[in-house]
Design a protein around this motif. Structure first.
Motif, PDB file in Angstrom:
ATOM      1  N   GLU A  30       0.766  -1.281   0.030  1.00 30.59           N
ATOM      2  CA  GLU A  30      -0.116  -0.093  -0.233  1.00 30.59           C
ATOM      3  C   GLU A  30       0.616   1.540  -0.476  1.00 30.59           C
ATOM      4  O   GLU A  30       1.049   2.639  -1.174  1.00 30.59           O
ATOM      5  CB  GLU A  30      -0.988  -0.163   1.036  1.00 30.59           C
ATOM      6  CG  GLU A  30      -2.002   1.214   1.607  1.00 30.59           C
ATOM      7  CD  GLU A  30      -2.304   1.125   0.365  1.00 30.59           C
ATOM      8  OE1 GLU A  30      -3.283   2.870   0.215  1.00 30.59           O
ATOM      9  OE2 GLU A  30      -3.156   0.516  -0.544  1.00 30.59           O
ATOM     10  N   LEU A  31       1.869   1.187   0.535  1.00 31.99           N
ATOM     11  CA  LEU A  31       2.756   2.487   0.255  1.00 31.99           C
ATOM     12  C   LEU A  31       3.109   2.485  -0.605  1.00 31.99           C
ATOM     13  O   LEU A  31       3.460   3.600  -1.404  1.00 31.99           O
ATOM     14  CB  LEU A  31       3.809   2.127   1.516  1.00 31.99           C
ATOM     15  CG  LEU A  31       3.733   2.088   3.012  1.00 31.99           C
ATOM     16  CD1 LEU A  31       4.691   1.692   4.189  1.00 31.99           C
ATOM     17  CD2 LEU A  31       2.604   3.054   3.062  1.00 31.99           C
ATOM     18  N   ASN A  32       4.270   1.594  -1.569  1.00 33.68           N
ATOM     19  CA  ASN A  32       4.408   1.727  -2.319  1.00 33.68           C
ATOM     20  C   ASN A  32       3.182   2.193  -4.125  1.00 33.68           C
ATOM     21  O   ASN A  32       3.776   3.205  -4.858  1.00 33.68           O
ATOM     22  CB  ASN A  32       4.876   0.665  -3.375  1.00 33.68           C
ATOM     23  CG  ASN A  32       6.011  -0.668  -2.400  1.00 33.68           C
ATOM     24  OD1 ASN A  32       7.150   0.335  -2.516  1.00 33.68           O
ATOM     25  ND2 ASN A  32       6.125  -0.921  -2.090  1.00 33.68           N
ATOM     26  N   LYS A  33       1.920   1.777  -3.315  1.00 34.32           N
ATOM     27  CA  LYS A  33       1.242   2.050  -4.354  1.00 34.32           C
ATOM     28  C   LYS A  33       0.548   4.079  -4.187  1.00 34.32           C
ATOM     29  O   LYS A  33       0.698   4.219  -4.787  1.00 34.32           O
ATOM     30  CB  LYS A  33      -0.397   1.537  -4.194  1.00 34.32           C
ATOM     31  CG  LYS A  33      -0.685   0.259  -4.482  1.00 34.32           C
ATOM     32  CD  LYS A  33      -1.631  -0.902  -4.164  1.00 34.32           C
ATOM     33  CE  LYS A  33      -1.737  -1.854  -4.794  1.00 34.32           C
ATOM     34  NZ  LYS A  33      -3.154  -2.657  -4.063  1.00 34.32           N
ATOM     35  N   ARG A  34       1.008   3.905  -3.049  1.00 35.94           N
ATOM     36  CA  ARG A  34       0.721   5.727  -2.600  1.00 35.94           C
ATOM     37  C   ARG A  34       1.859   6.238  -3.089  1.00 35.94           C
ATOM     38  O   ARG A  34       1.611   7.524  -3.796  1.00 35.94           O
ATOM     39  CB  ARG A  34       0.844   5.661  -1.318  1.00 35.94           C
ATOM     40  CG  ARG A  34      -0.516   5.966  -0.617  1.00 35.94           C
ATOM     41  CD  ARG A  34      -0.690   5.362   1.086  1.00 35.94           C
ATOM     42  NE  ARG A  34      -1.611   5.018   1.625  1.00 35.94           N
ATOM     43  CZ  ARG A  34      -2.040   5.608   2.676  1.00 35.94           C
ATOM     44  NH1 ARG A  34      -1.756   5.594   3.461  1.00 35.94           N
ATOM     45  NH2 ARG A  34      -3.440   4.218   3.384  1.00 35.94           N
ATOM     46  N   ILE A  35       3.183   6.028  -3.064  1.00 36.17           N
ATOM     47  CA  ILE A  35       4.174   6.551  -3.800  1.00 36.17           C
ATOM     48  C   ILE A  35       4.224   6.483  -5.384  1.00 36.17           C
ATOM     49  O   ILE A  35       4.589   7.489  -5.875  1.00 36.17           O
ATOM     50  CB  ILE A  35       5.226   5.710  -3.358  1.00 36.17           C
ATOM     51  CG1 ILE A  35       6.090   5.434  -1.942  1.00 36.17           C
ATOM     52  CG2 ILE A  35       6.836   6.726  -3.615  1.00 36.17           C
ATOM     53  CD1 ILE A  35       7.059   4.696  -1.098  1.00 36.17           C
ATOM     54  N   SER A  36       3.867   5.312  -5.913  1.00 33.18           N
ATOM     55  CA  SER A  36       3.385   5.693  -7.473  1.00 33.18           C
ATOM     56  C   SER A  36       2.296   6.518  -7.747  1.00 33.18           C
ATOM     57  O   SER A  36       2.860   6.847  -9.070  1.00 33.18           O
ATOM     58  CB  SER A  36       3.319   4.161  -7.224  1.00 33.18           C
ATOM     59  OG  SER A  36       3.899   3.271  -7.390  1.00 33.18           O
ATOM     60  N   ALA A  37       0.938   6.862  -7.294  1.00 32.65           N
ATOM     61  CA  ALA A  37       0.290   7.439  -7.560  1.00 32.65           C
ATOM     62  C   ALA A  37       0.845   8.437  -7.373  1.00 32.65           C
ATOM     63  O   ALA A  37       0.324   9.935  -8.412  1.00 32.65           O
ATOM     64  CB  ALA A  37      -0.538   7.444  -6.135  1.00 32.65           C
ATOM     65  N   ALA A  38       1.483   8.947  -6.312  1.00 37.45           N
ATOM     66  CA  ALA A  38       1.916  10.594  -5.585  1.00 37.45           C
ATOM     67  C   ALA A  38       3.257  10.930  -7.069  1.00 37.45           C
ATOM     68  O   ALA A  38       2.951  12.096  -7.544  1.00 37.45           O
ATOM     69  CB  ALA A  38       2.627  10.850  -4.511  1.00 37.45           C
TER      70      ALA A  38
END
Length: 228
Positions: free
Chosen positions: A217-225
């Motif tokens: 989930e943290l990686n997904k948030r980084i990618s989205a940002a």
């Protein structure tokens, strides 16, 4: 057993005669916990090869703010930039615990590198990896908010958690002021973001570790940002 360059991974490809010739041209030293190894703007050009222990590399801005660039351990080396270009030190290096190092003058380092293509190739590969790492850090500082930089740093510092598929741990748990120095923000911002992650059930503190419960989930948030 006496100290020899054969103990250093970078020099494993050297033959016995070369090792013997250069062994007499280096010195060995021990550094205690929190002892300064290199300071900003030192005019020295020695290269340090870590046999044991751990050091922290800090960069200081013109305003006096310090940023943690990296931490290094046994088998790694630092100080090579001044040996290569002759410019004063650009960072501060401090021993985090008792450490043993081999110290090689810049002149000897350059002689060894230029005379041994395999050592030169390994050093170029290591320097390329460091540049890629710093490029990643630069992109994060340029494009990500504080919370996303924190997510990225936590993932970088973590290891897979034994027996818990998909989870990762940071051991020992990092100090908030250290995390702040790594990502270029204030300690209070780190404390606030970690509390928010804990409330969301994404991280948890246990004895001796900070657990990343859902690093995906943290990686997904980084990618989205980064894609915004």
């Amino acid at each position: 057993m006496s100290n020899t360059l054969s103990m250093i991974p970078l020099f494993k490809s050297l033959d016995a005669a070369t090792l013997k010739a250069f062994d007499s041209r280096v010195r060995w030293a021990r550094f205690e916990e929190n002892e300064l190894v290199i300071d900003y703007d030192d005019n020295s050009n020695d290269v340090y090869f870590i046999l044991s222990g751990q050091v922290r590399v800090l960069y200081r801005t013109i305003t006096g703010k310090e940023v943690i660039l990296n931490e290094m351990t046994g088998g790694q080396f630092f100080g090579e930039l001044s040996a290569i270009d002759g410019v004063g030190r650009s960072a501060n290096v401090t021993a985090l615990n008792r450490s043993q190092m081999c110290i090689m003058s810049g002149a000897v380092f350059m002689e060894l590198v230029t005379q041994n293509p395999e050592v030169c190739r390994q050093i170029l590969t290591i320097l390329a990896a460091r540049i890629r790492f710093l490029n990643t850090r630069l992109a994060e500082h340029s494009f990500l908010q504080t919370k996303h930089r924190l997510y990225a740093e936590l993932i970088r510092l973590s290891q897979p958690r034994a027996g818990q598929a998909g989870q990762r741990v940071v051991t020992p748990p990092p100090f908030h002021h250290d995390l702040a120095a790594r990502i270029g923000c204030r300690r209070e911002a780190v404390s606030r973001e970690l509390s928010a992650l804990e409330k969301e059930g994404l991280v948890a503190k246990n004895r001796g570790a900070l657990v990343l419960l859902n690093p995906d989930e943290l990686n997904k948030r980084i990618s989205a940002a980064l894609s915004d």
